[in-house]
Design an enzyme around this catalytic site. Structure first.
Site: not given
Ligand SMILES: Cc1cc2nc3c(=O)[nH]c(=O)nc-3n(C[C@H](O)[C@H](O)[C@H](O)COP(=O)(O)O)c2cc1C
Length: 139
Positions: A16-17, A70, A102
């Site tokens: 989720p992002m 989410q 978050c």
């Molecule tokens: C721009 C951005 C927005 C994100 N928004 C959320 C979110 O809304 N909810 C969430 O649980 N994690 C959010 N994350 C975290 C990501 O879901 C993820 O856990 C994190 O980037 C690490 O992943 P990786 O280990 O594959 O890099 C966000 C990350 C980024 C970069």
């Protein structure tokens, strides 16, 4: 692979992002083979108070299923209420994911997101209340 009764084609999930995993992006990732896609985080209070912007975040296309939505928040009653009233009846939503990670100041200052990791009793209450009423996924 399965989560409860939700069958997934593989174990590659779109994280989720916020500001990124909108409907169009999720469909692209699905077309490229993601086993599960997850929405941007959606405010439980936004759903509860019927905020129009929040409603847009809950739009789902049949092409992207199975999909997880989410939600974030820190009021167990509001979170259980929106699951029961708004998410349970949505047959196009397969999984509910609760944000507890978050770190953004505008989220944490309200006690939401990663602030829940500083209050494990509250985090447990949210999980208990939401799981008690949720109809998805079932074992
Ligand atoms: C721009 C951005 C927005 C994100 N928004 C959320 C979110 O809304 N909810 C969430 O649980 N994690 C959010 N994350 C975290 C990501 O879901 C993820 O856990 C994190 O980037 C690490 O992943 P990786 O280990 O594959 O890099 C966000 C990350 C980024 C970069």
């Amino acid at each position: 692979m399965r989560i409860g009764n939700v069958k997934l084609e593989n174990n590659v999930f779109l994280a989720p992002m916020a500001g990124v995993t909108d409907l169009a992006f999720r469909i692209l990732c699905k077309e490229m083979g993601a086993g599960l896609v997850v929405s941007e985080m959606v405010s439980s209070k936004g759903i509860y108070y019927k905020d129009p912007g929040t409603k847009t975040l809950l739009q789902v296309n049949p092409k992207e299923r199975p999909i997880a939505i989410q939600i974030f928040g820190s009021d167990p009653e509001i979170m259980a209420n929106i699951v029961e009233e708004y998410l349970n009846p949505r047959e196009d939503i397969d999984i509910i994911d609760i944000n507890m990670g978050c770190p953004a100041p505008k989220i944490v200052k309200n006690g939401d997101g990663s602030a829940l990791m500083k209050d494990i009793i509250l985090a447990r209450k949210i999980l208990r209340e939401v799981v008690k009423v949720s109809n998805k996924p079932s074992p």
